[in-house]
Design an enzyme around this catalytic site. Structure first.
Site, PDB file in Angstrom:
ATOM      1  N   GLY A 178     -35.430 -37.507  14.766  1.00  0.00           N
ATOM      2  CA  GLY A 178     -35.189 -36.132  15.179  1.00  0.00           C
ATOM      3  C   GLY A 178     -36.465 -35.409  15.560  1.00  0.00           C
ATOM      4  N   ASP A 179     -36.298 -34.219  16.184  1.00  0.00           N
ATOM      5  CA  ASP A 179     -37.417 -33.360  16.562  1.00  0.00           C
ATOM      6  C   ASP A 179     -38.363 -34.029  17.553  1.00  0.00           C
ATOM      7  OD1 ASP A 179     -36.344 -31.529  14.732  1.00  0.00           O
ATOM      8  OD2 ASP A 179     -37.425 -32.480  13.084  1.00  0.00           O
TER       9      ASP A 179
ATOM     10  N   LYS B 214     -35.973 -33.009  22.169  1.00  0.00           N
ATOM     11  CA  LYS B 214     -34.736 -33.126  22.957  1.00  0.00           C
ATOM     12  C   LYS B 214     -34.402 -31.801  23.636  1.00  0.00           C
ATOM     13  CE  LYS B 214     -32.551 -34.347  19.215  1.00  0.00           C
ATOM     14  NZ  LYS B 214     -33.663 -34.526  18.270  1.00  0.00           N
TER      15      LYS B 214
ATOM     16  N   GLY C 193     -32.362 -28.221  15.231  1.00  0.00           N
ATOM     17  CA  GLY C 193     -33.235 -27.112  15.600  1.00  0.00           C
ATOM     18  C   GLY C 193     -34.012 -27.539  16.822  1.00  0.00           C
ATOM     19  N   HIS C 194     -33.757 -26.882  17.927  1.00  0.00           N
ATOM     20  CA  HIS C 194     -34.431 -27.239  19.179  1.00  0.00           C
ATOM     21  C   HIS C 194     -35.254 -26.050  19.650  1.00  0.00           C
ATOM     22  CE1 HIS C 194     -31.655 -30.535  19.118  1.00  0.00           C
ATOM     23  NE2 HIS C 194     -30.604 -29.764  19.339  1.00  0.00           N
TER      24      HIS C 194
ATOM     25  N   GLN D  40     -29.921 -34.497  16.177  1.00  0.00           N
ATOM     26  CA  GLN D  40     -30.505 -35.502  15.286  1.00  0.00           C
ATOM     27  C   GLN D  40     -31.012 -36.700  16.103  1.00  0.00           C
ATOM     28  OE1 GLN D  40     -27.216 -34.081  14.315  1.00  0.00           O
ATOM     29  NE2 GLN D  40     -28.653 -32.525  13.721  1.00  0.00           N
TER      30      GLN D  40
ATOM     31  N   ARG E 151     -39.451 -26.736   6.768  1.00  0.00           N
ATOM     32  CA  ARG E 151     -40.131 -27.729   5.921  1.00  0.00           C
ATOM     33  C   ARG E 151     -41.207 -28.455   6.724  1.00  0.00           C
ATOM     34  NH1 ARG E 151     -35.135 -31.285   3.839  1.00  0.00           N
ATOM     35  NH2 ARG E 151     -34.349 -30.692   5.890  1.00  0.00           N
TER      36      ARG E 151
ATOM     37  N   VAL F 150     -46.920 -33.195  27.936  1.00  0.00           N
ATOM     38  CA  VAL F 150     -48.309 -32.892  27.553  1.00  0.00           C
ATOM     39  C   VAL F 150     -48.439 -31.466  27.018  1.00  0.00           C
ATOM     40  CG1 VAL F 150     -49.378 -34.614  29.058  1.00  0.00           C
ATOM     41  CG2 VAL F 150     -48.871 -32.326  29.964  1.00  0.00           C
TER      42      VAL F 150
HETATM   43  P1  GDP Z   1     -35.669 -31.433  19.092  1.00  0.00           P
HETATM   44  O1  GDP Z   1     -35.004 -31.167  17.795  1.00  0.00           O
HETATM   45  O2  GDP Z   1     -35.678 -32.879  19.470  1.00  0.00           O
HETATM   46  O3  GDP Z   1     -35.163 -30.557  20.205  1.00  0.00           O
HETATM   47  O4  GDP Z   1     -37.206 -31.059  18.888  1.00  0.00           O
HETATM   48  P2  GDP Z   1     -37.799 -29.747  18.168  1.00  0.00           P
HETATM   49  O5  GDP Z   1     -37.645 -28.589  19.101  1.00  0.00           O
HETATM   50  O6  GDP Z   1     -37.271 -29.620  16.791  1.00  0.00           O
HETATM   51  O7  GDP Z   1     -39.313 -30.166  17.994  1.00  0.00           O
HETATM   52  C1  GDP Z   1     -40.110 -30.486  19.091  1.00  0.00           C
HETATM   53  C2  GDP Z   1     -41.278 -29.464  19.170  1.00  0.00           C
HETATM   54  O8  GDP Z   1     -42.256 -29.952  20.040  1.00  0.00           O
HETATM   55  C3  GDP Z   1     -40.883 -28.121  19.746  1.00  0.00           C
HETATM   56  O9  GDP Z   1     -41.616 -27.131  19.104  1.00  0.00           O
HETATM   57  C4  GDP Z   1     -41.243 -28.216  21.219  1.00  0.00           C
HETATM   58  O10 GDP Z   1     -41.559 -26.966  21.805  1.00  0.00           O
HETATM   59  C5  GDP Z   1     -42.471 -29.073  21.133  1.00  0.00           C
HETATM   60  N1  GDP Z   1     -42.704 -29.959  22.282  1.00  0.00           N
HETATM   61  C6  GDP Z   1     -41.819 -30.625  23.050  1.00  0.00           C
HETATM   62  N2  GDP Z   1     -42.454 -31.415  23.936  1.00  0.00           N
HETATM   63  C7  GDP Z   1     -43.786 -31.253  23.718  1.00  0.00           C
HETATM   64  C8  GDP Z   1     -44.965 -31.844  24.272  1.00  0.00           C
HETATM   65  O11 GDP Z   1     -44.931 -32.684  25.169  1.00  0.00           O
HETATM   66  N3  GDP Z   1     -46.174 -31.441  23.740  1.00  0.00           N
HETATM   67  C9  GDP Z   1     -46.253 -30.514  22.731  1.00  0.00           C
HETATM   68  N4  GDP Z   1     -47.456 -30.191  22.268  1.00  0.00           N
HETATM   69  N5  GDP Z   1     -45.162 -29.952  22.183  1.00  0.00           N
HETATM   70  C10 GDP Z   1     -43.941 -30.331  22.656  1.00  0.00           C
HETATM   71  P1  IMO Z   2     -32.733 -32.143  15.502  1.00  0.00           P
HETATM   72  O1  IMO Z   2     -31.503 -32.115  16.359  1.00  0.00           O
HETATM   73  C1  IMO Z   2     -34.680 -33.715  11.920  1.00  0.00           C
HETATM   74  C2  IMO Z   2     -32.099 -34.572   8.510  1.00  0.00           C
HETATM   75  C3  IMO Z   2     -32.279 -33.716   7.264  1.00  0.00           C
HETATM   76  C4  IMO Z   2     -31.922 -34.738   6.202  1.00  0.00           C
HETATM   77  C5  IMO Z   2     -30.786 -35.512   6.831  1.00  0.00           C
HETATM   78  C6  IMO Z   2     -29.392 -35.052   6.428  1.00  0.00           C
HETATM   79  O2  IMO Z   2     -33.503 -30.877  15.478  1.00  0.00           O
HETATM   80  O3  IMO Z   2     -33.562 -33.341  15.810  1.00  0.00           O
HETATM   81  P2  IMO Z   2     -27.948 -32.915   7.042  1.00  0.00           P
HETATM   82  O4  IMO Z   2     -28.190 -31.459   6.801  1.00  0.00           O
HETATM   83  O5  IMO Z   2     -27.767 -33.261   8.493  1.00  0.00           O
HETATM   84  O6  IMO Z   2     -26.833 -33.470   6.196  1.00  0.00           O
HETATM   85  O7  IMO Z   2     -29.294 -33.633   6.531  1.00  0.00           O
HETATM   86  O8  IMO Z   2     -30.943 -35.353   8.237  1.00  0.00           O
HETATM   87  N1  IMO Z   2     -31.840 -33.821   9.743  1.00  0.00           N
HETATM   88  C7  IMO Z   2     -32.744 -33.655  10.714  1.00  0.00           C
HETATM   89  N2  IMO Z   2     -34.040 -34.017  10.778  1.00  0.00           N
HETATM   90  N3  IMO Z   2     -34.101 -33.104  12.983  1.00  0.00           N
HETATM   91  C8  IMO Z   2     -32.791 -32.756  12.940  1.00  0.00           C
HETATM   92  O9  IMO Z   2     -32.136 -32.266  14.002  1.00  0.00           O
HETATM   93  C9  IMO Z   2     -32.063 -32.985  11.755  1.00  0.00           C
HETATM   94  N4  IMO Z   2     -30.777 -32.756  11.377  1.00  0.00           N
HETATM   95  C10 IMO Z   2     -30.656 -33.281  10.146  1.00  0.00           C
HETATM   96  O10 IMO Z   2     -33.606 -33.279   7.151  1.00  0.00           O
HETATM   97  O11 IMO Z   2     -32.984 -35.623   5.984  1.00  0.00           O
HETATM   98 MG    MG Z   3     -35.383 -30.286  15.974  1.00  0.00          MG
END
Ligand code: GDP
Ligand code: IMO
Ligand code: MG
Length: 433
Positions: free
Chosen positions: A12-13, A16, A40-41, A223, A307, A418
């Site tokens: 995750g994170d 996306k 969380g995006h 996720q 976290r 980047v």
């Molecule tokens: P998601 O859950 O997959 O949508 O990802 P999140 O938004 O939780 O976490 C990705 C984080 O990285 C966000 O704060 C984005 O703004 C940031 N991000 C995405 N692509 C890039 C990148 O190429 N470089 C940097 N420095 N940050 C990025």
């Molecule tokens: P995005 O879409 C990262 C993790 C939680 C926990 C496990 C189960 O932003 O990538 P839950 O509340 O789903 O039952 O928790 O999954 N988890 C994530 N970790 N990014 C996420 O979403 C997540 N959604 C759930 O931290 O370990």
């Molecule tokens: Mg996320």
């Protein structure tokens, strides 16, 4: 180009949200097919930063219809908070469509999620506490509440009473909490009906008609692969199908309509919550320093719970696994800029478990827990790459790093991030070719 799936390759994170937002301008529909407000995006557009949880990231693209598919679990309070928050910032959310078959997260499941975690103690999963697990469990157990149930008060009451028969025993007798009354749950849910009803559609039919008419649909996964309930690091997973297969069941689009599977993969690895993580960098030595640096430079703190994310090097075994399980046609590599300034960058190419080498994911959880990374080392770069816009703009060592990852990861890389902004992306191939 009818249907594309976009999923996370790691835990995750991966970024996306940014990738979906970039494609949002080019597609007609963006469908969230799994998960809920555990996601969380963060999407950065110029000076504006948006944190999306339940709404598909396509909500920010004016020409595109955002859809919450049947595979999603919806916390209705969060849905309307998120809509109101975006509207207050001038984002038009009026095109949002919600599946009649999606499940809602009743308040008792949020309580159960949190108390169950506390009860598990050291065996906890580290959930987001949003009621996701209990709501998917109810769905499988056939005691869930669907969006459409809210439109028939008698049915709603019957279903809530049915679910509470068991839940109240668990809440009171196991967890020593107060019983929940059906009236309070029904009243809360009915309070959303007026606002919700106009958004609700048979989204399977809507999407199938759209595809038939030649429209382009992007299916956006929450996720990621290793958090998938079947293919992830069970039991340290979420409770939905976050891999490409889930895109079909979670939207009602059949597999033979899917043309492309895009996996977003970070140039290193992060994880939130508990569970095994072979390349994790922790401790008092250099590993701990590197882990802390990735977290600080990459701003690796959860968008949903705040976290600190656990950080480690890129793991090509995981990337290959994601390529295989999802049928990845394209990888989108993100956050390469975060690696700027290291002399050498380790990449995990295989694992060692009790003296034996594994080039693929080990079959058992025990082996995965005991896996230690086999690293290859790549020369780093010091130049600021955040302004690079083509592959050729990158320092040679960064180019080598990308090509090496691509070779190990089992599918071509289509773009490289980047920086967080929409513009901070290098296209290597046309994703919509
Ligand atoms: P998601 O859950 O997959 O949508 O990802 P999140 O938004 O939780 O976490 C990705 C984080 O990285 C966000 O704060 C984005 O703004 C940031 N991000 C995405 N692509 C890039 C990148 O190429 N470089 C940097 N420095 N940050 C990025
Ligand atoms: P995005 O879409 C990262 C993790 C939680 C926990 C496990 C189960 O932003 O990538 P839950 O509340 O789903 O039952 O928790 O999954 N988890 C994530 N970790 N990014 C996420 O979403 C997540 N959604 C759930 O931290 O370990
Ligand atoms: Mg996320």
């Amino acid at each position: 180009m009818p249907a594309l799936v976009l999923i996370g390759a790691q835990w995750g994170d991966e970024g996306k949200g940014k990738a979906t937002d970039q494609l949002g301008g080019l597609v007609d529909y963006v469908v969230k097919f799994n998960g809920g407000n555990n996601a969380g995006h963060t999407v950065v557009v110029g000076d504006e930063t948006y944190a999306l949880h339940l709404l598909p990231s396509g909500i920010l693209s004016p020409g595109c219809i955002p859809v919450i598919g049947n595979g999603v679990v919806i916390d209705l309070a969060v849905l309307f908070q998120e809509i109101d928050g975006l509207e207050a910032r001038g984002v038009d959310t009026s095109r949002l469509v919600v599946s009649a078959d999606a499940h809602v997260i009743p308040s008792y499941n949020r309580v159960l999620d949190r108390v169950t975690e506390r009860f598990l103690g050291s065996r906890k999963i580290g959930t987001t506490g949003r009621g996701i697990g209990p709501t998917y469990a109810d769905k499988m157990n056939r005691v869930g509440i669907r969006v459409q149930d809210l439109f028939d008060e008698k049915i709603l009451r019957q279903k809530v009473e049915g679910a509470l028969t068991l839940k109240n025993h668990v809440l009171v007798k196991v967890y020593n909490r107060k019983a929940v009354t059906a009236d309070s749950v029904v009243e809360e849910l009915l309070g959303y009906v007026e606002r919700l009803q106009p958004m609700v559609r048979d989204t399977g039919l809507l999407l199938s008609t759209a595809l038939h008419e030649g429209r382009t649909v992007l299916l956006e996964g929450g996720q990621a692969t290793l958090l998938d309930v079947d293919h992830g690091t069970y039991p340290f997973v979420t409770s939905s199908s976050a891999t490409s297969g889930g895109a079909c069941t979670g939207s009602g689009i059949p597999p033979n309509r899917i043309d492309k599977v895009i996996a977003v993969v970070k140039a290193y690895t992060t994880r939130v919550g508990e569970g095994p993580f072979p390349t994790e960098l922790t401790g008092d030595g250099q590993d701990g320093v590197d882990g802390e640096r990735l977290r600080t430079v990459g701003h690796e703190f959860g968008t949903t719970t705040g976290r600190p994310r656990r950080c480690g090097w890129y793991d090509a075994v995981i990337a290959r696994y994601a390529a295989r399980v999802n049928g990845v046609t394209d990888f989108v590599l993100t956050k390469l800029d975060v690696l700027t300034g290291w002399d050498t960058i380790p990449v995990c190419v295989a694992y060692e478990v009790d003296g034996k080498r594994f080039d693929e994911m080990p079959m058992t959880q025990t082996d995965f827990h005991h896996a230690t990374p086999v690293y290859e080392y790549f020369a780093g770069w010091t130049e600021d790459i955040s302004q690079a816009r083509t592959f050729e703009d990158l320092p040679e060592n960064a180019q080598r790093y990308i090509r090496a990852l691509e070779q190990m990861s089992g599918a071509p890389f289509s773009s490289v991030g980047v920086g967080p902004d929409r513009e901070q992306t290098l296209a290597l191939r046309d994703l919509l070719r």
